[in-house]
Every structure is written in C-alpha cells, then in structure tokens.
Design a protein around this motif. Structure first.
Motif, PDB file in Angstrom:
ATOM      1  N   SER A   3      23.031  67.177  46.239  1.00 38.35           N
ATOM      2  CA  SER A   3      21.734  66.627  46.598  1.00 38.35           C
ATOM      3  C   SER A   3      21.117  67.447  47.720  1.00 38.35           C
ATOM      4  N   ARG A  28      18.117  59.744  50.256  1.00 34.06           N
ATOM      5  CA  ARG A  28      19.436  59.220  49.942  1.00 34.06           C
ATOM      6  C   ARG A  28      20.403  60.381  49.698  1.00 34.06           C
ATOM      7  N   SER A  30      23.485  61.380  47.393  1.00 35.02           N
ATOM      8  CA  SER A  30      24.223  61.010  46.184  1.00 35.02           C
ATOM      9  C   SER A  30      25.507  61.811  46.043  1.00 35.02           C
ATOM     10  N   THR A  31      25.534  63.018  46.619  1.00 35.99           N
ATOM     11  CA  THR A  31      26.740  63.847  46.604  1.00 35.99           C
ATOM     12  C   THR A  31      26.845  64.612  47.909  1.00 35.99           C
ATOM     13  N   ASP A  40      31.029  62.215  45.067  1.00 34.82           N
ATOM     14  CA  ASP A  40      29.940  61.265  44.832  1.00 34.82           C
ATOM     15  C   ASP A  40      29.883  60.252  45.969  1.00 34.82           C
ATOM     16  N   LEU A  42      27.871  56.518  47.224  1.00 32.20           N
ATOM     17  CA  LEU A  42      26.972  55.382  47.009  1.00 32.20           C
ATOM     18  C   LEU A  42      26.279  55.088  48.332  1.00 32.20           C
ATOM     19  N   ASP A  43      25.026  55.446  48.430  1.00 34.97           N
ATOM     20  CA  ASP A  43      24.232  55.339  49.658  1.00 34.97           C
ATOM     21  C   ASP A  43      23.291  54.150  49.506  1.00 34.97           C
ATOM     22  N   GLU A  44      23.526  53.087  50.305  1.00 38.34           N
ATOM     23  CA  GLU A  44      22.757  51.852  50.149  1.00 38.34           C
ATOM     24  C   GLU A  44      22.332  51.316  51.511  1.00 38.34           C
TER      25      GLU A  44
END
Length: 302
Positions: A3, A28, A30-31, A40, A42-44
C-alpha cells in the motif's frame, strides 16, 4: 503490492514530546513490507486515534480480534491487526531461522514505523511473546504493552524449571518434529480438533482454523515460530521492558501456568499490573473480549 506509504503528521498535546504524539494518518494501511515479505493488516477505527497494534497467536489469524477491535475503536483508538510471519500469504519463508524472535519483533517495528514510530502493542499467545520482544528490543516503538496469556520470554523459560510449565508445553516438542504435526492435523482431524476444544476453543473457531490456516496453506509455515525456538540465543530473551505493562492471564488456561504470569513483573521497569480472569480458557480474545478490551483500555488510558 504494498500500500502507498501513508503521510502523517504528529499532533502534540499537553506539551508531550513528538515521540508520544497522536499521529494523524491520511490513508489506511492494508499491507506492510519488510525484507521482501508482505504482511496483511486489518486497519480499523478512527484514523486520528492513537494506534493499537494487535498480534495474534497460533493457531489464529487477525480475525481472532474481531470482537475486541469494535470496543477499542468505539473508545477512539485506531487498531491495526497484523498477520504474522508464517501466516500471511506473502510472508512464509522456508528457513527455520527466519522465525526467530528478533525477526518477529522487527516485523512489528516496521508496521509501527508506518503509523508514526510508536504505538500501544497488544499480543496473545505467540503474539504476546512477540509483543514482549518488541517492547524489549525496540523500546522507543512501544507506548504501552498488554501481554495476553504468555509471560516474558525469560520468565517463560525459567518457568519450565520452577513450575509445571514443562508439562503444559508438551505440544511444543511435538511441533518441533518434522512433518509429523502436519500429518496429525490432516490425517486425524477429529483428534486434533478435539484437543483444541478441550482447551477451550469454540467449535466455530476450530472451523476458522481449518479454513484460515489449513485450507489457505499456512499450516507448515505457521509452525515456524515453534521450530525456531531452539535456534534463538537465550541471551536475546533476557531484555528488560520499560513500557507500562499489563499481563492478562486466565485461570483455565491449559497451556500457560500462573507462575510465569506472576513473575513477569521482575523484568518490567515501568508500571506493571497483573489481570487474572477467573474461569476463562486460553482463548481470551474470543471467549471474553469485553474483559480483555477493558484491560487494554485501562492500560492505554494511563
């Protein structure tokens, strides 16, 4: 494909140094990539929230945090659940030495660099061992540490001689055998799955293990963390931790004993708290996500 590198700017509050500033990130993640390996992520949660890096154990993937992250996000924190070396499709090296603890810690430090250079770090199981190593080997990267289930690596090794931990860790010897563990999982699935259920794992999480690790081809490589233990210099694990630390342990954990949890404080120079969850199995993130989230929030809020 990696990313785009996020552009970020520090926002300092109350005169704190740049190292402890909240980082506002425009994109964000993602990688994240290190030495040709792609992990990988998970960005939240809110992009301007303080980052909390979440590290899973074995046999889990970042989805093990699915019931914890909404609580942390609702409290205003950004969560980044990273797929670990050996699990991520783009990060499955073949050599055992590539899974030594300093390598696992450096993977996490690379992700933290992407979000401004410091973060709160939380890990469960092997993720906890890795989180301890990040705090000890990359201290400037860790604002606070929450270690779930697994004690400080030096204490864990000592607990083999000082408690019943050696008996609890019988499976580690099994996992160090070549080929046999993979054969057992594939040829005796009912027996292996029953061991996980006996240890407290929910049937739906066993099914997730079957899908996310076995069906996706990560079984052999995911065992790399176990198979590199004997290749890791024990002196590397004798690091002290300066970050404020919370150790979360549960009384029904069949794999980790209380001795290690209680003695981890001896290697922590910062504030330390032991949180004991009564009647909870080893699988804390999925069995009692509310209590775990409370412990994490109590630590990072300080």
């Amino acid at each position: 494909m990696r990313s785009p590198r996020s552009r970020s700017r520090p926002e300092c509050r109350n005169g704190r140094s740049t190292r402890w500033c909240t980082v506002r990130t425009e994109r964000r993640i993602s990688t994240v990539e290190r030495d040709g390996l792609v992990f990988d992520v998970l960005d939240e949660g809110p992009l301007d929230g303080e980052p909390i890096v979440l590290l899973h154990g074995w046999p889990d993937r970042p989805t093990t945090w699915r019931e914890v992250t909404p609580i942390l996000n609702a409290a205003g924190y950004r969560t980044l659940a990273k797929d670990r070396r050996g699990f991520a499709p783009g990060a499955r090296p073949r050599r055992r030495r590539d899974y030594r603890l300093p390598e696992l810690a450096a993977d996490v430090a690379t992700l933290i660099d992407e979000v401004g250079g410091s973060a709160h770090v939380v890990g469960h199981d092997w993720g906890a061992a890795t989180a301890w190593a990040v705090a000890g080997l990359h201290p400037d990267h860790v604002r606070t540490l929450t270690a779930v289930s697994v004690a400080h690596p030096a204490v864990f090794m000592e607990s083999m001689l000082r408690s019943n931990q050696l008996l609890k860790s019988w499976y580690m010897a099994l996992f160090n055998l070549p080929v046999l563990p993979e054969l057992l999982v594939r040829t005796l699935p009912e027996w292996f799955d029953r061991q996980l259920v006996k240890g407290g794992m929910r049937p739906e999480d066993v099914a997730r293990f079957r899908h996310e690790i076995i069906e996706e081809g990560a079984l052999a490589s995911s065992l790399g963390c176990y198979r590199a233990v004997l290749l890791t210099d024990p002196r590397v694990t004798r690091f002290r931790v300066s970050a404020p630390t919370t150790m979360v342990w549960s009384t029904d954990d069949v794999a980790l004993g209380r001795w290690g949890a209680e003695h981890s404080e001896e290697w922590v120079d910062g504030p330390f708290e032991l949180v004991v969850l009564d009647g909870v199995s080893h699988w804390i993130p999925t069995e009692d996500p509310e209590a775990l989230a409370d412990a994490i929030l109590a630590r990072v809020a300080r």
